[in-house]
Design an enzyme around this catalytic site. Sequence first.
Site, PDB file in Angstrom:
ATOM      1  N   LYS A 175      22.781 -37.476  15.897  1.00 28.13           N
ATOM      2  CA  LYS A 175      24.020 -38.071  16.399  1.00 28.13           C
ATOM      3  C   LYS A 175      25.198 -37.187  16.001  1.00 28.13           C
ATOM      4  O   LYS A 175      25.131 -36.507  14.985  1.00 28.13           O
ATOM      5  CB  LYS A 175      24.201 -39.483  15.813  1.00 28.13           C
ATOM      6  CG  LYS A 175      23.042 -40.433  16.062  1.00 28.13           C
ATOM      7  CD  LYS A 175      22.923 -40.843  17.503  1.00 28.13           C
ATOM      8  CE  LYS A 175      21.808 -41.870  17.701  1.00 28.13           C
ATOM      9  NZ  LYS A 175      21.665 -42.292  19.101  1.00 28.13           N
ATOM     10  N   GLU A 204      17.893 -39.108  24.283  1.00 29.12           N
ATOM     11  CA  GLU A 204      17.430 -39.051  25.674  1.00 29.12           C
ATOM     12  C   GLU A 204      18.504 -38.539  26.627  1.00 29.12           C
ATOM     13  O   GLU A 204      18.195 -38.010  27.701  1.00 29.12           O
ATOM     14  CB  GLU A 204      16.936 -40.425  26.132  1.00 29.12           C
ATOM     15  CG  GLU A 204      17.984 -41.517  26.197  1.00 29.12           C
ATOM     16  CD  GLU A 204      18.203 -42.231  24.862  1.00 29.12           C
ATOM     17  OE1 GLU A 204      18.869 -43.279  24.870  1.00 29.12           O
ATOM     18  OE2 GLU A 204      17.718 -41.732  23.828  1.00 29.12           O
ATOM     19  N   HIS A 294      10.230 -41.263  25.534  1.00 26.93           N
ATOM     20  CA  HIS A 294      11.335 -42.216  25.452  1.00 26.93           C
ATOM     21  C   HIS A 294      11.313 -43.103  26.686  1.00 26.93           C
ATOM     22  O   HIS A 294      10.863 -42.689  27.747  1.00 26.93           O
ATOM     23  CB  HIS A 294      12.678 -41.499  25.327  1.00 26.93           C
ATOM     24  CG  HIS A 294      13.775 -42.406  24.863  1.00 26.93           C
ATOM     25  ND1 HIS A 294      14.470 -43.230  25.729  1.00 26.93           N
ATOM     26  CD2 HIS A 294      14.273 -42.654  23.635  1.00 26.93           C
ATOM     27  CE1 HIS A 294      15.359 -43.930  25.042  1.00 26.93           C
ATOM     28  NE2 HIS A 294      15.260 -43.607  23.773  1.00 26.93           N
ATOM     29  N   HIS A 327       8.678 -45.286  22.277  1.00 26.51           N
ATOM     30  CA  HIS A 327       9.591 -46.235  21.650  1.00 26.51           C
ATOM     31  C   HIS A 327       9.168 -47.660  22.003  1.00 26.51           C
ATOM     32  O   HIS A 327       8.905 -47.976  23.161  1.00 26.51           O
ATOM     33  CB  HIS A 327      11.027 -45.982  22.113  1.00 26.51           C
ATOM     34  CG  HIS A 327      11.614 -44.744  21.534  1.00 26.51           C
ATOM     35  ND1 HIS A 327      12.683 -44.762  20.667  1.00 26.51           N
ATOM     36  CD2 HIS A 327      11.263 -43.439  21.666  1.00 26.51           C
ATOM     37  CE1 HIS A 327      12.978 -43.522  20.305  1.00 26.51           C
ATOM     38  NE2 HIS A 327      12.122 -42.703  20.908  1.00 26.51           N
TER      39      HIS A 327
END
EC number: 4.1.1.39
Length: 453
Positions: A175, A204, A294, A327
Amino acid sequence: MSPQTETKASVGFKAGVKEYKLTYYTPEYQTKDTDILAAFRVTPQPGVPPEERGAAVAAESSTGTWTTVWTDGLTSLDRYKGRCYHIEPVAGEENQYIAYVAYPLDLFEEGSVTNMFTSIVGNVFGFKALRALRLEDLRIPIAYVKTFQGPPHGIQVERDKLNKYGRPLLGCTIKPKLGLSAKNYGRAVYECLRGGLDFTKDDENVNSQPFMRWRDRFLFCAEALFKAQAETGEIKGHYLNATAGTCEEMMKRAVFARELGTPIVMHDYLTGGFTANTTLAHYCRDNGLLLHIHRAMHAVIDRQKNHGMHFRVLAKALRMSGGDHIHAGTVVGKLEGERDITLGFVDLLRDDYIEKDRSRGIYFTQDWVSLPGVIPVASRGIHVWHMPALTEIFGDDSVLQFGGGTLGHPWGNAPGAVANRVALEACVKARNEGRDLAAEGTLVIREARKWSP
């Protein structure tokens, strides 16, 4: 002989709208081991009998149309049609039914999730006789399972590649997910891996944008990865997102990742598509790459309770199409009922044989035979204080994926990673000693704090 065939034989062909239930509702039908079975939640328009609604779903997702056609006489409807063989009301819901439909295996191309979904969840979902329609579960027969490669490697092979056993794996999404330069992005990857994580992850949203082109990101992440490996003596990985606008570009990125020597790539399997995903999964098996999946866009499909598709179906489809991780959300802080449902599809990802259990949302017994398992990734708003519950609920064969729970540490990225690793190892040690993590988890973390920033 079907009712439509009888009509043509006895009184001749008659055009016009036909009731679906005359042909496609067959409560006496005994399902075959080779049938694909589907459980649909049907919310019909007022005034339509349940049998007609279930039959309409079976018809419109297999051989049917709104009328009898001349070419019905050129094939065998009894061989190829879908059949609604059972209907039951949904407890506690007014005007909702579960319709069970059996599809002959010959309706589907071997090894193609794309073709399977085109039929089962295609135009029928826009059928105006239905207010809403949701696919709750599928039973994939062994005969069809064996036409798929499935995950590139599976759980045991991944552990052998990483040389990591006896605990969940730790990950972190870098991040902010957008805006970092490739060099600063690689720095964050290094700090997290050096601090003790097993994996870091591209968000993603990160593909190849003007602020960070994919090739630059791959190079800086590979440098960070190998530096962290050399300093820790552990095998590390970064999920390099190969998702792209074309399959050709996706494969070019996967090939470059392999040439760099990185162990794992990533794909957004819903936005990228099942054909692209299966293509990438085959490449990963042939070339020794792990594949992280993902599920971006899943909530568009699975969030509504009465329309769309439950995530357990998407999870089964992913196991068939191919992926080593996917996920799966997290059950921390959720209601017990939701926990049971989540762990139901986690078992469908990992286990070889899963018994029918309606309390966990599993409508059919599923036998995966030799298809490798998929590691579920627990993510979304978790931090070190969730570690006892995550360790107990998901077990060893999982990835615990932190984002802000690592990078949000007040001392920086590396201390955040250290805190994650210390908390995990403390919880695994306490569990192995027979301590009750549900009751003592907070104490275990407090005891571990003296070894952690």
